[in-house]
Design a protein around this motif. Structure first.
Motif, PDB file in Angstrom:
ATOM      1  N   ARG A   1     -13.334 -31.263  19.839  1.00  0.00           N
ATOM      2  CA  ARG A   1     -12.531 -31.040  20.827  1.00  0.00           C
ATOM      3  C   ARG A   1     -12.667 -32.365  21.765  1.00  0.00           C
ATOM      4  O   ARG A   1     -11.913 -33.427  22.243  1.00  0.00           O
ATOM      5  CB  ARG A   1     -12.580 -29.937  21.775  1.00  0.00           C
TER       6      ARG A   1
ATOM      7  N   SER B   1     -11.991 -35.762  19.767  1.00  0.00           N
ATOM      8  CA  SER B   1     -10.332 -35.717  19.669  1.00  0.00           C
ATOM      9  C   SER B   1      -9.722 -36.011  21.273  1.00  0.00           C
ATOM     10  O   SER B   1      -8.714 -36.967  20.962  1.00  0.00           O
ATOM     11  CB  SER B   1      -9.719 -34.567  19.142  1.00  0.00           C
ATOM     12  N   ARG B   2     -10.108 -35.669  22.067  1.00  0.00           N
ATOM     13  CA  ARG B   2      -9.515 -35.920  23.489  1.00  0.00           C
ATOM     14  C   ARG B   2      -9.631 -37.236  23.793  1.00  0.00           C
ATOM     15  O   ARG B   2      -8.810 -37.715  24.658  1.00  0.00           O
ATOM     16  CB  ARG B   2     -10.228 -34.849  24.633  1.00  0.00           C
TER      17      ARG B   2
ATOM     18  N   ALA C   1     -16.844 -27.014  17.017  1.00  0.00           N
ATOM     19  CA  ALA C   1     -15.618 -26.817  17.854  1.00  0.00           C
ATOM     20  C   ALA C   1     -15.843 -27.741  19.066  1.00  0.00           C
ATOM     21  O   ALA C   1     -14.662 -28.675  19.399  1.00  0.00           O
ATOM     22  CB  ALA C   1     -15.148 -25.594  18.085  1.00  0.00           C
TER      23      ALA C   1
END
Length: 102
Positions: free
Chosen positions: A63, A66-67, A59
Motif C-alpha cells: 500500500r 503503491s500510493r 499488505a
C-alpha cells in the motif's frame, strides 16, 4: 531489453519509528527524492529513468509504495526461506523512456 538501457536509483530503506508511522514522513521523504531525481542532468536529459524498490510483500508495504506511484514489475513465485514472504520489485517511472518501456 529496453529496460537494460535505462538507469535508475534504488532507495534502500524508508523507516519511521512505530510511534510516527502514518503521519506522512515516509511519503514526504519519497517526494523529495523523486523531485531530486526528476531534475535534468547538465545536458538536459533525465539523470535517471526510474526509482525502484524490492521488499518482502506485506499488505502495508505494498500500500505504501503503491500510493507513492510505484508499479509492481516482478514477484517471486516462492517464499523467502527466512521470512516466508514473497519478494516483489516495484518501479516508479521518472522519465518518458520508462513509461514507453512499461
Amino acid at each position: 531489453l529496453a529496460l537494460a538501457r535505462l538507469s535508475g536509483l534504488r532507495p534502500w530503506r524508508v523507516v519511521a519509528s512505530p510511534a510516527l508511522r502514518g503521519r506522512g514522513f515516509g511519503q514526504k521523504a519519497l517526494e523529495l527524492l523523486e523531485r531530486h531525481v526528476r531534475q535534468p542532468s547538465k545536458d538536459g536529459t533525465p539523470a535517471f529513468d526510474w526509482l525502484g524498490v524490492s521488499f518482502g510483500l506485506t499488505a502495508p508495504l505494498f500500500r505504501f509504495w503503491s500510493r507513492a506511484g510505484y508499479r509492481p514489475v516482478v514477484m517471486s513465485n516462492t517464499p523467502n526461506d527466512q521470512t516466508g514472504e514473497m519478494s516483489i520489485k516495484m518501479l516508479l517511472p521518472v522519465s518518458a523512456a520508462l513509461e514507453r518501456a512499461l
